[in-house]
Design a protein around this motif. Structure first.
Motif, PDB file in Angstrom:
ATOM      1  N   ALA A 178       0.838  -1.210   0.000  1.00 25.27           N
ATOM      2  CA  ALA A 178       0.000   0.000   0.000  1.00 25.27           C
ATOM      3  C   ALA A 178       0.867   1.252   0.000  1.00 25.27           C
ATOM      4  N   PHE A 179       1.939   1.237   0.793  1.00 25.70           N
ATOM      5  CA  PHE A 179       2.863   2.371   0.795  1.00 25.70           C
ATOM      6  C   PHE A 179       3.428   2.588  -0.600  1.00 25.70           C
ATOM      7  N   LEU A 180       3.937   1.534  -1.195  1.00 24.89           N
ATOM      8  CA  LEU A 180       4.584   1.654  -2.494  1.00 24.89           C
ATOM      9  C   LEU A 180       3.588   2.122  -3.560  1.00 24.89           C
ATOM     10  N   ARG A 181       2.395   1.622  -3.515  1.00 26.42           N
ATOM     11  CA  ARG A 181       1.366   2.043  -4.473  1.00 26.42           C
ATOM     12  C   ARG A 181       1.088   3.544  -4.330  1.00 26.42           C
ATOM     13  N   ARG A 182       0.981   4.007  -3.100  1.00 25.44           N
ATOM     14  CA  ARG A 182       0.636   5.421  -2.841  1.00 25.44           C
ATOM     15  C   ARG A 182       1.830   6.354  -3.053  1.00 25.44           C
ATOM     16  N   TRP A 183       3.030   5.918  -2.662  1.00 25.38           N
ATOM     17  CA  TRP A 183       4.190   6.806  -2.629  1.00 25.38           C
ATOM     18  C   TRP A 183       5.305   6.388  -3.593  1.00 25.38           C
ATOM     19  N   GLU A 184       4.992   5.614  -4.616  1.00 24.62           N
ATOM     20  CA  GLU A 184       6.041   5.086  -5.507  1.00 24.62           C
ATOM     21  C   GLU A 184       6.866   6.197  -6.163  1.00 24.62           C
ATOM     22  N   GLU A 185       6.236   7.245  -6.598  1.00 29.68           N
ATOM     23  CA  GLU A 185       6.981   8.328  -7.251  1.00 29.68           C
ATOM     24  C   GLU A 185       7.985   8.958  -6.283  1.00 29.68           C
ATOM     25  N   ALA A 186       7.554   9.245  -5.066  1.00 27.70           N
ATOM     26  CA  ALA A 186       8.459   9.818  -4.064  1.00 27.70           C
ATOM     27  C   ALA A 186       9.558   8.827  -3.692  1.00 27.70           C
ATOM     28  N   TYR A 187       9.214   7.541  -3.620  1.00 30.48           N
ATOM     29  CA  TYR A 187      10.186   6.482  -3.318  1.00 30.48           C
ATOM     30  C   TYR A 187      11.267   6.440  -4.390  1.00 30.48           C
ATOM     31  N   ARG A 188      10.854   6.444  -5.651  1.00 30.70           N
ATOM     32  CA  ARG A 188      11.823   6.391  -6.771  1.00 30.70           C
ATOM     33  C   ARG A 188      12.677   7.656  -6.807  1.00 30.70           C
ATOM     34  N   ALA A 189      12.080   8.803  -6.550  1.00 27.46           N
ATOM     35  CA  ALA A 189      12.825  10.062  -6.568  1.00 27.46           C
ATOM     36  C   ALA A 189      13.881  10.088  -5.465  1.00 27.46           C
ATOM     37  N   LEU A 190      13.523   9.649  -4.267  1.00 25.62           N
ATOM     38  CA  LEU A 190      14.489   9.610  -3.174  1.00 25.62           C
ATOM     39  C   LEU A 190      15.595   8.616  -3.474  1.00 25.62           C
ATOM     40  N   ASP A 191      15.246   7.475  -4.008  1.00 21.76           N
ATOM     41  CA  ASP A 191      16.244   6.470  -4.379  1.00 21.76           C
ATOM     42  C   ASP A 191      17.231   7.042  -5.389  1.00 21.76           C
ATOM     43  N   ARG A 192      16.734   7.743  -6.401  1.00 19.73           N
ATOM     44  CA  ARG A 192      17.620   8.353  -7.413  1.00 19.73           C
ATOM     45  C   ARG A 192      18.515   9.415  -6.786  1.00 19.73           C
ATOM     46  N   SER A 193      17.964  10.227  -5.899  1.00 19.57           N
ATOM     47  CA  SER A 193      18.756  11.317  -5.314  1.00 19.57           C
ATOM     48  C   SER A 193      19.861  10.807  -4.395  1.00 19.57           C
ATOM     49  N   LEU A 194      19.650   9.640  -3.780  1.00 19.48           N
ATOM     50  CA  LEU A 194      20.646   9.100  -2.852  1.00 19.48           C
ATOM     51  C   LEU A 194      21.580   8.080  -3.505  1.00 19.48           C
ATOM     52  N   ALA A 195      21.294   7.673  -4.724  1.00 17.04           N
ATOM     53  CA  ALA A 195      22.113   6.670  -5.419  1.00 17.04           C
ATOM     54  C   ALA A 195      23.595   7.040  -5.493  1.00 17.04           C
ATOM     55  N   PRO A 196      23.966   8.304  -5.694  1.00 22.12           N
ATOM     56  CA  PRO A 196      25.394   8.635  -5.766  1.00 22.12           C
ATOM     57  C   PRO A 196      26.181   8.366  -4.472  1.00 22.12           C
ATOM     58  N   LEU A 197      25.480   8.145  -3.366  1.00 16.84           N
ATOM     59  CA  LEU A 197      26.163   7.878  -2.106  1.00 16.84           C
ATOM     60  C   LEU A 197      26.709   6.460  -2.022  1.00 16.84           C
ATOM     61  N   THR A 198      26.198   5.579  -2.863  1.00 15.28           N
ATOM     62  CA  THR A 198      26.572   4.169  -2.761  1.00 15.28           C
ATOM     63  C   THR A 198      27.302   3.685  -4.007  1.00 15.28           C
ATOM     64  N   ARG A 199      28.131   2.677  -3.783  1.00 15.95           N
ATOM     65  CA  ARG A 199      28.802   1.992  -4.890  1.00 15.95           C
ATOM     66  C   ARG A 199      28.026   0.749  -5.307  1.00 15.95           C
ATOM     67  N   GLY A 200      27.128   0.336  -4.457  1.00 18.70           N
ATOM     68  CA  GLY A 200      26.304  -0.832  -4.747  1.00 18.70           C
ATOM     69  C   GLY A 200      25.317  -1.070  -3.631  1.00 18.70           C
ATOM     70  N   GLN A 201      24.238  -1.755  -3.971  1.00 15.82           N
ATOM     71  CA  GLN A 201      23.238  -2.109  -2.980  1.00 15.82           C
ATOM     72  C   GLN A 201      22.542  -3.377  -3.426  1.00 15.82           C
ATOM     73  N   ALA A 202      22.030  -4.115  -2.454  1.00 10.76           N
ATOM     74  CA  ALA A 202      21.326  -5.360  -2.758  1.00 10.76           C
ATOM     75  C   ALA A 202      20.241  -5.588  -1.721  1.00 10.76           C
ATOM     76  N   LEU A 203      19.081  -5.987  -2.194  1.00  6.19           N
ATOM     77  CA  LEU A 203      18.007  -6.412  -1.298  1.00  6.19           C
ATOM     78  C   LEU A 203      18.345  -7.824  -0.859  1.00  6.19           C
TER      79      LEU A 203
END
Length: 101
Positions: A67-92
């Motif tokens: 439900a969170f992802l459905r409602r806030w997916e755009e904000a989730y993707r935007a935050l993920d993109r903005s913070l991506a330069p901080l990491t060299r890699g990530q894995a679920l």
């Protein structure tokens, strides 16, 4: 309880910004808290490398996460993109519940 556990390798010059953004009261937690069923997030730092981290995001159940992802997916993707330069890699590493639940 539904968990999502992530592992990150952080750029050495980005460790401070990463820890702020991914902390229990950081950018991710504030975004997740917009939705019912979010129970909190924890950040762990590997003591051997200093640049390897793990997060554990806790949700009441998988339906709340969806439900969170459905409602806030755009904000989730935007935050993920903005913070991506901080990491060299990530894995679920894991998403799921305790066996038998």
């Amino acid at each position: 309880m539904y968990l999502r556990i992530w592992e990150y390798e952080v750029a050495p010059d980005a460790v401070e910004r990463f820890t702020v953004a991914y902390a229990a009261d950081g950018d991710w937690a504030r975004l997740f808290a917009r939705s019912e069923g979010f129970l909190g997030t924890e950040l762990f730092r590997d003591t051997d490398t200093g640049v390897r981290f793990a997060t554990i995001d806790r949700w009441r159940d998988e339906a709340d996460w969806v439900a969170f992802l459905r409602r806030w997916e755009e904000a989730y993707r935007a935050l993920d993109r903005s913070l991506a330069p901080l990491t060299r890699g990530q894995a679920l590493l894991l998403q799921g519940t305790s066996p038998g639940r």
